[in-house]
Design an enzyme around this catalytic site. Structure first.
Site, PDB file in Angstrom:
ATOM      1  N   GLY A 203       8.877  17.738  51.904  1.00  0.00           N
ATOM      2  CA  GLY A 203       9.418  18.039  50.565  1.00  0.00           C
ATOM      3  C   GLY A 203       8.729  19.217  49.911  1.00  0.00           C
ATOM      4  O   GLY A 203       8.640  19.297  48.692  1.00  0.00           O
TER       5      GLY A 203
ATOM      6  N   ALA B 140      14.554  20.400  58.449  1.00  0.00           N
ATOM      7  CA  ALA B 140      15.302  21.106  59.506  1.00  0.00           C
ATOM      8  C   ALA B 140      14.481  21.138  60.793  1.00  0.00           C
ATOM      9  O   ALA B 140      15.030  20.964  61.893  1.00  0.00           O
ATOM     10  CB  ALA B 140      15.626  22.524  59.056  1.00  0.00           C
TER      11      ALA B 140
ATOM     12  N   ASP C 227      17.754  27.025  57.170  1.00  0.00           N
ATOM     13  CA  ASP C 227      16.526  26.338  57.600  1.00  0.00           C
ATOM     14  C   ASP C 227      16.640  25.960  59.073  1.00  0.00           C
ATOM     15  O   ASP C 227      15.706  26.103  59.853  1.00  0.00           O
ATOM     16  CB  ASP C 227      16.309  25.052  56.788  1.00  0.00           C
ATOM     17  CG  ASP C 227      15.986  25.345  55.329  1.00  0.00           C
ATOM     18  OD1 ASP C 227      16.138  26.501  54.912  1.00  0.00           O
ATOM     19  OD2 ASP C 227      15.583  24.407  54.615  1.00  0.00           O
TER      20      ASP C 227
HETATM   21  C1  MEV Z   1      16.533  25.479  51.236  1.00  0.00           C
HETATM   22  O1  MEV Z   1      15.445  25.820  52.073  1.00  0.00           O
HETATM   23  C2  MEV Z   1      17.368  26.690  50.962  1.00  0.00           C
HETATM   24  C3  MEV Z   1      18.560  26.441  50.044  1.00  0.00           C
HETATM   25  O2  MEV Z   1      19.214  27.705  49.883  1.00  0.00           O
HETATM   26  C4  MEV Z   1      19.520  25.409  50.594  1.00  0.00           C
HETATM   27  C5  MEV Z   1      20.255  25.890  51.833  1.00  0.00           C
HETATM   28  O3  MEV Z   1      20.371  27.105  52.065  1.00  0.00           O
HETATM   29  O4  MEV Z   1      20.760  25.019  52.573  1.00  0.00           O
HETATM   30  C6  MEV Z   1      18.117  25.994  48.648  1.00  0.00           C
END
Ligand code: MEV
Length: 323
Positions: free
Chosen positions: A104, A111, A153
């Site tokens: 988190g 991912a 990710d």
């Molecule tokens: C999360 O690391 C990046 C976001 O842009 C979500 C995504 O792209 O899936 C916030």
């Protein structure tokens, strides 16, 4: 015993806007998530930074329809099995998941876990799943964690490297010199799903303003990527700080992120911003001359940090295969 890895990531520019089809600049971290599979009776053991050890029994059935259940980790496991077309009853394995990334924290732990677990399940059964099949399985798991992931990710978790990602084209590598980055942890856990949802609500309620901000972020990514290619770190830092201002307008910054960005700039950083979903998680600062000064400023305010190097010179060599 075989073990399988997924890379963590930092987003230098463009998070959230990437969900809406704009480009984003991202890089793999050497830190990631490792999953090993052994013959066993179906346990999942999770250990790692910032998380108490968790043991879960893996269910022997898939849910009748694929909906995220109460337990995101188990649902993600089931989503991977469903995507790879595996009957859970044939899996007589235990999976040990070890995360080198705080969970988190915006550094791509979910991912990396999704990719490493998909590879480990395929490896345990000797399936030899193709890269597109691993990508589809990891995407199914990421959708459990994140709802509507852009795929950035997961692309980095699977392939490593450094480059510009778009939903439509995937990751296009950038050939650039290595860039040192300070990564600071706010200590506040966030849920990317909630933050992506928050931006979606803003987009629904204030479409003109939100579209303008997202488009502006897209332009900053293009400017930042050209700056990287020219080796112009001052311009890259400037784009990062402007990106942070736009992310604050989208409502995904928080007090800790603002404090850390101010501290970093006060300690000589060329630019600083949140990385990942925001609302807590991590901050990156570009301070090529004296990264330790930024880290000291953060440390004195109680924030942990580390230094990493991104860029094609720092690209991890191997994709996340068997170790
Ligand atoms: C999360 O690391 C990046 C976001 O842009 C979500 C995504 O792209 O899936 C916030």
């Amino acid at each position: 015993m075989s073990s399988f890895r997924g890379f963590g990531k930092v987003i230098l520019l463009g998070e959230h806007a990437v969900v809406y089809g704009y480009p984003a600049l991202a890089a793999a971290l050497e830190r990631g998530v490792e999953v090993s599979a052994t013959r066993g009776d179906g346990m999942l053991l999770l250990s790692g930074l910032g998380a108490p050890e968790v043991r879960k029994r893996l269910p022997a059935l898939l849910p009748p329809e694929f909906r995220a259940g109460e337990d995101a980790l188990i649902s993600a496991y089931q989503a991977i099995l469903g995507s790879l077309g595996i009957d859970p009853r044939v899996l007589r394995h235990d999976f040990a998941v070890r995360s080198e990334l705080p969970l988190g924290s915006g550094l791509g732990s979910s991912a990396a876990l999704a990719v490493a677990l998909a590879r480990a399940i395929s490896g345990a059964l000797g399936l030899g799943a193709s890269e597109p099949a691993i990508a589809a399985a990891a995407h199914a798991a990421e959708s459990v964690f994140h709802g509507n992931p852009s795929g950035i990710d997961q692309a980095i978790a699977q392939h490593g490297g450094f480059g510009v990602y778009r939903r439509a084209t995937g990751l296009v590598p950038l050939l650039a010199d290595s860039i040192p980055l300070c990564v600071g942890l706010t200590g506040r856990c966030h849920e990317t799903r909630t933050l992506v949802q928050r931006v979606a609500e803003l987009h629904r309620d204030e479409p003109v303003m939100t579209s303008r901000v997202l488009e502006g972020i897209g332009v900053l990514v293009q400017e930042g990527a050209s700056a990287v290619l020219r080796g112009d770190l001052v311009a890259l830092g400037h784009a990062m700080s402007r990106n942070q201002e736009e992310l604050a307008v989208l409502g995904v910054s928080c007090r800790e992120i603002d404090t850390m960005c101010t501290l970093a700039r006060g300690a000589g950083a060329l630019g600083a911003k949140l990385t990942g979903g925001g609302g807590g998680g991590s901050v990156i600062a570009l301070a090529p001359d004296d990264p330790e000064k930024v880290r000291a400023a953060w440390r004195s305010a109680g924030f942990e940090s580390f230094v990493t190097t991104v860029g094609s010179g720092a690209e991890p060599l191997a994709a996340a295969g068997a170790a």
